[in-house]
Design an enzyme around this catalytic site. Structure first.
Site, PDB file in Angstrom:
ATOM      1  N   ARG A  52       0.819  -1.231   0.000  1.00  0.00           N
ATOM      2  CA  ARG A  52       0.000   0.000   0.000  1.00  0.00           C
ATOM      3  C   ARG A  52       0.852   1.281   0.000  1.00  0.00           C
ATOM      4  NH1 ARG A  52      -3.101  -3.011   3.888  1.00  0.00           N
ATOM      5  NH2 ARG A  52      -4.748  -4.109   2.789  1.00  0.00           N
ATOM      6  N   LYS A  87       3.035  11.277 -11.730  1.00  0.00           N
ATOM      7  CA  LYS A  87       2.164  10.411 -12.536  1.00  0.00           C
ATOM      8  C   LYS A  87       2.885   9.089 -12.754  1.00  0.00           C
ATOM      9  CE  LYS A  87      -0.759  13.481 -15.266  1.00  0.00           C
ATOM     10  NZ  LYS A  87      -1.067  13.975 -16.637  1.00  0.00           N
ATOM     11  N   GLU A 130       9.574  17.170 -25.558  1.00  0.00           N
ATOM     12  CA  GLU A 130       8.926  17.571 -24.299  1.00  0.00           C
ATOM     13  C   GLU A 130       9.488  18.896 -23.796  1.00  0.00           C
ATOM     14  OE1 GLU A 130       6.260  16.160 -23.147  1.00  0.00           O
ATOM     15  OE2 GLU A 130       6.336  13.979 -23.280  1.00  0.00           O
ATOM     16  N   LYS A 161       7.139  22.809 -14.893  1.00  0.00           N
ATOM     17  CA  LYS A 161       6.314  21.682 -14.453  1.00  0.00           C
ATOM     18  C   LYS A 161       5.993  21.814 -12.964  1.00  0.00           C
ATOM     19  CE  LYS A 161       5.236  16.890 -14.889  1.00  0.00           C
ATOM     20  NZ  LYS A 161       5.383  15.635 -15.584  1.00  0.00           N
ATOM     21  N   GLU A 165      -4.449  16.876 -11.618  1.00  0.00           N
ATOM     22  CA  GLU A 165      -5.018  17.226 -12.926  1.00  0.00           C
ATOM     23  C   GLU A 165      -6.536  17.385 -12.889  1.00  0.00           C
ATOM     24  OE1 GLU A 165      -2.939  15.546 -16.335  1.00  0.00           O
ATOM     25  OE2 GLU A 165      -4.808  15.575 -17.435  1.00  0.00           O
ATOM     26  N   ARG A 168      -3.252  21.298 -14.889  1.00  0.00           N
ATOM     27  CA  ARG A 168      -2.177  20.348 -15.240  1.00  0.00           C
ATOM     28  C   ARG A 168      -2.353  19.755 -16.631  1.00  0.00           C
ATOM     29  NH1 ARG A 168       0.940  15.792 -11.581  1.00  0.00           N
ATOM     30  NH2 ARG A 168       2.134  14.944 -13.321  1.00  0.00           N
ATOM     31  N   ASN A 210      -0.215  18.298 -21.320  1.00  0.00           N
ATOM     32  CA  ASN A 210      -0.494  17.283 -22.344  1.00  0.00           C
ATOM     33  C   ASN A 210      -0.635  17.886 -23.736  1.00  0.00           C
ATOM     34  OD1 ASN A 210      -0.467  14.866 -20.867  1.00  0.00           O
ATOM     35  ND2 ASN A 210      -2.410  15.426 -19.928  1.00  0.00           N
ATOM     36  N   HIS A 216      -0.356  15.678 -26.770  1.00  0.00           N
ATOM     37  CA  HIS A 216      -0.453  14.295 -26.331  1.00  0.00           C
ATOM     38  C   HIS A 216      -1.714  13.587 -26.820  1.00  0.00           C
ATOM     39  CE1 HIS A 216       2.875  15.552 -23.881  1.00  0.00           C
ATOM     40  NE2 HIS A 216       2.959  14.404 -23.232  1.00  0.00           N
ATOM     41  N   HIS A 253      -0.850  10.322 -28.405  1.00  0.00           N
ATOM     42  CA  HIS A 253      -1.220   9.009 -27.857  1.00  0.00           C
ATOM     43  C   HIS A 253      -1.946   8.168 -28.908  1.00  0.00           C
ATOM     44  CE1 HIS A 253      -0.987  10.260 -23.314  1.00  0.00           C
ATOM     45  NE2 HIS A 253       0.183  10.081 -23.865  1.00  0.00           N
ATOM     46  N   HIS A 312       7.682   7.947 -27.663  1.00  0.00           N
ATOM     47  CA  HIS A 312       6.681   8.842 -27.079  1.00  0.00           C
ATOM     48  C   HIS A 312       6.962  10.307 -27.464  1.00  0.00           C
ATOM     49  CE1 HIS A 312       3.857  10.470 -24.167  1.00  0.00           C
ATOM     50  NE2 HIS A 312       4.825  11.221 -23.674  1.00  0.00           N
TER      51      HIS A 312
HETATM   52  P1  NAD Z   1      12.291   4.948 -22.300  1.00  0.00           P
HETATM   53  O1  NAD Z   1      12.128   4.848 -20.857  1.00  0.00           O
HETATM   54  O2  NAD Z   1      11.799   3.848 -23.143  1.00  0.00           O
HETATM   55  O3  NAD Z   1      13.834   5.200 -22.618  1.00  0.00           O
HETATM   56  C1  NAD Z   1      14.231   5.356 -23.942  1.00  0.00           C
HETATM   57  C2  NAD Z   1      15.353   4.383 -24.324  1.00  0.00           C
HETATM   58  O4  NAD Z   1      16.596   4.898 -23.850  1.00  0.00           O
HETATM   59  C3  NAD Z   1      15.228   2.998 -23.743  1.00  0.00           C
HETATM   60  O5  NAD Z   1      15.682   2.053 -24.672  1.00  0.00           O
HETATM   61  C4  NAD Z   1      16.157   3.061 -22.549  1.00  0.00           C
HETATM   62  O6  NAD Z   1      16.620   1.803 -22.146  1.00  0.00           O
HETATM   63  C5  NAD Z   1      17.254   3.903 -23.077  1.00  0.00           C
HETATM   64  N1  NAD Z   1      18.058   4.637 -22.108  1.00  0.00           N
HETATM   65  C6  NAD Z   1      17.613   5.233 -20.976  1.00  0.00           C
HETATM   66  N2  NAD Z   1      18.597   5.950 -20.437  1.00  0.00           N
HETATM   67  C7  NAD Z   1      19.688   5.776 -21.218  1.00  0.00           C
HETATM   68  C8  NAD Z   1      20.999   6.276 -21.181  1.00  0.00           C
HETATM   69  N3  NAD Z   1      21.390   7.163 -20.260  1.00  0.00           N
HETATM   70  N4  NAD Z   1      21.871   5.877 -22.126  1.00  0.00           N
HETATM   71  C9  NAD Z   1      21.476   5.022 -23.108  1.00  0.00           C
HETATM   72  N5  NAD Z   1      20.223   4.541 -23.227  1.00  0.00           N
HETATM   73  C10 NAD Z   1      19.349   4.931 -22.273  1.00  0.00           C
HETATM   74  O7  NAD Z   1      11.593   6.281 -22.870  1.00  0.00           O
HETATM   75  P2  NAD Z   1      11.484   7.776 -22.320  1.00  0.00           P
HETATM   76  O8  NAD Z   1      11.405   8.613 -23.516  1.00  0.00           O
HETATM   77  O9  NAD Z   1      12.492   8.079 -21.296  1.00  0.00           O
HETATM   78  O10 NAD Z   1      10.078   7.768 -21.582  1.00  0.00           O
HETATM   79  C11 NAD Z   1       8.895   7.529 -22.286  1.00  0.00           C
HETATM   80  C12 NAD Z   1       7.860   7.043 -21.304  1.00  0.00           C
HETATM   81  O11 NAD Z   1       7.603   8.051 -20.346  1.00  0.00           O
HETATM   82  C13 NAD Z   1       6.518   6.728 -21.945  1.00  0.00           C
HETATM   83  O12 NAD Z   1       6.063   5.498 -21.448  1.00  0.00           O
HETATM   84  C14 NAD Z   1       5.624   7.850 -21.496  1.00  0.00           C
HETATM   85  O13 NAD Z   1       4.289   7.464 -21.388  1.00  0.00           O
HETATM   86  C15 NAD Z   1       6.207   8.189 -20.175  1.00  0.00           C
HETATM   87  N6  NAD Z   1       5.936   9.559 -19.730  1.00  0.00           N
HETATM   88  C16 NAD Z   1       5.462   9.725 -18.492  1.00  0.00           C
HETATM   89  C17 NAD Z   1       5.234  10.992 -18.019  1.00  0.00           C
HETATM   90  C18 NAD Z   1       4.787  11.191 -16.605  1.00  0.00           C
HETATM   91  O14 NAD Z   1       4.440  12.316 -16.238  1.00  0.00           O
HETATM   92  N7  NAD Z   1       4.798  10.184 -15.779  1.00  0.00           N
HETATM   93  C19 NAD Z   1       5.505  12.105 -18.825  1.00  0.00           C
HETATM   94  C20 NAD Z   1       6.001  11.885 -20.099  1.00  0.00           C
HETATM   95  C21 NAD Z   1       6.223  10.603 -20.552  1.00  0.00           C
HETATM   96  N1  GLY Z   2       3.410  14.721 -18.615  1.00  0.00           N
HETATM   97  C1  GLY Z   2       2.181  15.324 -18.229  1.00  0.00           C
HETATM   98  C2  GLY Z   2       2.006  15.452 -16.760  1.00  0.00           C
HETATM   99  O1  GLY Z   2       2.868  15.106 -15.997  1.00  0.00           O
HETATM  100  O2  GLY Z   2       0.986  15.907 -16.333  1.00  0.00           O
END
Ligand code: NAD
Ligand code: GLY
Length: 369
Positions: free
Chosen positions: A126, A148, A190, A232, A242, A246, A250, A253, A257, A270
Site C-alpha cells: 500500500r 504520474k 517535451e 512543471k 489534474e 495540469r 499534455n 499528447h 497518444h 513517445h
Molecule cells: P524509455 O524509458 O523507453 O527510454 C528510452 C530508451 O533509452 C530505452 O531504450 C532506454 O533503455 C534507453 N536509455 C535510458 N537511459 C539511457 C541512457 N542514459 N543511455 C542510453 N540509453 C538509455 O523512454 P522515455 O522517452 O524516457 O520515456 C517515455 C515514457 O515516459 C513513456 O512510457 C511515457 O508514457 C512516459 N511519460 C510519463 C510521463 C509522466 O508524467 N509520468 C511524462 C512523459 C512521458
Molecule cells: N506529462 C504530463 C504530466 O505530468 O501531467
C-alpha cells in the site's frame, strides 16, 4: 569523489509531499545526492537491460553507504513492456528479497522504468517510498517529476496507474552522454512543449540554443532541464491531480497518444509522437483562431529541426480520420465520449477544449503523410 558540476535544484511544493529535483553532472557518484533519504534496511534499484550495464553498479555503490541491502531488478527494455507482466517482476523481486514496507525503490532509467517503478511503489504494501533517477532527457524534463505513474493497456496508453510522488529526483546530466540521438530528440519534444504552453521566452531560448542542446553541452542541458522542471513544478504545485491546469502539460499528447496506440507501442517513441502531436494541435489551434499561420510554421520548423517527425502517420487505409478519432476518444481527458484537446489560445497560453469533429478531420487529413 569530485564535486558535481552545474548543480541546480528545483523545489516541488506539495505540502507534506514536497520534494527537490537535483540537477547536475556527476551526481550518480556524489554522496550529497543520496544523503537524507528515507531510512530503511533495504533499497531496490529498478532498471532495465540497457541502462543496467551502464549505471546500475555506480548507483548500487553510492547507495551501499545508506542501506544494508541494495538489490537490483532488471526489466526488459521498451514501451511494449510497460504492462502488468513486467510490473509483476518488480513485485516478484520485492517479495523474493523479503522487502518490508520501508524499502526504498530507485527508478534508474527513462520514463518507462520511472512510470512502472512509481506505480509499483504506490501499490507495494500500500505504498513505499521511491526516488526517481532519470537517465533520458525526456524523463529528466518531464516524466520523473510530478508523480504520474502508470502502465499501458492494449486499448490505451497509461490507462492504469496512480498519482504518487517520489521522495526526490536526481538528474545526472552525465547519463545523457550515452543516450542515442533519436532518444535525445524525443526528449527535446517535451522540452519544446513548455514554450508554447507557458513561456515564450523559453521557446526563444530553445530556438537559439538548439545546436548546443543537440551537442549535449552541459550548460545548455542544465538550463533546459531546470527551466522545464520549474514550469512543471509551477503547474503541478497548483494542480497535482489534474483537475484543471495540469492538463496543459499534455499539449500534443491527445494526437500523440493516438499515434502511439494506433501504430503499436514502441513503433514511434513517445517524444516523437508528442512532437508530431504538437504540430497537429497547433494546426487545430490555428483553425480555432488561437494562433496565426506564422506561429504554426515557427513551431513546426523547430520541431523538425529538433529531429522529430512533423508528418503524421496513416493509421487506417479506409478511414484514417475516423481511426484517429476513435483512438482519441479513449484519452483520459475525454468526457462522456467528447474529445478534449490542449490547444493554444495565443503563443504561450494553453487551454483545454473540445473541437468540432469536422475541424479535427481537416487537421488529420492535412497533417497525415
Ligand atoms: P524509455 O524509458 O523507453 O527510454 C528510452 C530508451 O533509452 C530505452 O531504450 C532506454 O533503455 C534507453 N536509455 C535510458 N537511459 C539511457 C541512457 N542514459 N543511455 C542510453 N540509453 C538509455 O523512454 P522515455 O522517452 O524516457 O520515456 C517515455 C515514457 O515516459 C513513456 O512510457 C511515457 O508514457 C512516459 N511519460 C510519463 C510521463 C509522466 O508524467 N509520468 C511524462 C512523459 C512521458
Ligand atoms: N506529462 C504530463 C504530466 O505530468 O501531467
Amino acid at each position: 569523489m569530485t564535486a558535481p558540476t552545474v548543480s541546480e535544484s528545483v523545489h516541488i511544493e506539495l505540502a507534506e509531499r514536497s520534494y527537490d529535483i537535483t540537477i547536475g553532472a556527476g551526481l550518480l557518484d556524489h554522496a550529497d545526492a543520496w544523503s537524507s533519504l528515507p531510512r530503511a534496511h533495504a533499497a531496490l534499484i529498478v532498471t532495465n537491460s540497457t541502462v543496467a550495464p551502464l549505471y546500475a553498479k555506480r548507483l548500487q555503490e553510492a547507495l551501499a553507504s545508506q542501506y544494508a541491502c541494495v538489490h537490483t531488478v532488471v526489466l526488459p527494455d521498451g514501451e511494449g513492456y510497460k504492462n502488468w507482466q513486467t510490473l509483476n517482476l518488480i513485485f516478484d523481486a520485492l517479495l523474493g528479497h523479503g522487502c518490508d514496507r520501508k524499502t526504498v525503490l530507485f527508478a534508474l532509467g527513462g520514463g518507462v522504468v520511472g512510470d512502472m517503478t512509481g506505480f509499483a511503489a504506490a501499490s507495494y504494501m500500500r505504498g513505499v517510498p521511491f526516488v526517481q533517477v532519470p537517465t533520458t532527457l525526456l524523463a529528466q524534463v518531464d516524466s520523473s517529476v510530478g508523480g504520474k505513474t502508470a502502465i499501458n493497456h492494449p486499448l490505451g496508453k497509461n490507462m492504469i496507474g496512480a498519482f504518487y510522488q517520489p521522495e526526490r529526483v536526481v538528474c545526472d546530466l552525465d547519463t545523457l552522454k550515452t543516450l542515442p540521438a533519436r532518444e535525445l530528440s524525443a526528449g527535446l519534444g517535451e522540452v519544446i512543449k513548455y514554450g508554447p504552453i507557458a513561456d515564450m521566452a523559453f521557446l526563444d531560448w530553445i530556438e537559439s540554443n538548439l545546436s548546443e542542446l543537440q551537442a549535449r553541452e552541459p550548460q545548455a542541458l542544465a538550463h533546459a532541464v531546470k527551466r522545464s522542471c520549474e514550469i512543471k513544478a509551477w503547474v503541478v504545485g497548483q494542480d497535482e491531480r489534474e483537475t484543471g491546469l495540469r492538463a496543459i502539460l499534455n499539449f500534443g499528447h491527445t494526437f500523440g497518444h493516438a499515434i502511439e496506440a494506433g501504430l503499436g507501442y514502441g513503433a514511434w517513441l513517445h517524444g516523437e509522437a508528442v512532437g508530431c502531436g504538437m504540430v497537429m494541435a497547433v494546426h487545430l489551434s490555428q483553425r480555432l483562431g488561437g494562433v496565426d499561420g506564422a506561429f504554426v510554421q515557427r513551431l513546426t520548423a523547430l520541431i523538425a529541426a529538433a529531429g522529430l517527425p512533423v508528418r503524421a502517420p496513416m493509421l487506417d487505409a479506409t478511414d484514417n480520420a475516423a481511426r484517429y478519432l476513435e483512438l482519441m476518444r479513449i484519452d483520459k481527458k475525454s468526457e462522456g465520449g467528447e474529445i478534449r484537446f490542449v490547444l493554444l489560445d495565443g503563443p504561450g497560453r494553453a487551454l483545454v477544449r473540445a473541437a468540432p469533429d469536422a475541424l479535427v478531420r481537416e487537421v488529420i487529413d492535412a497533417c497525415c503523410a
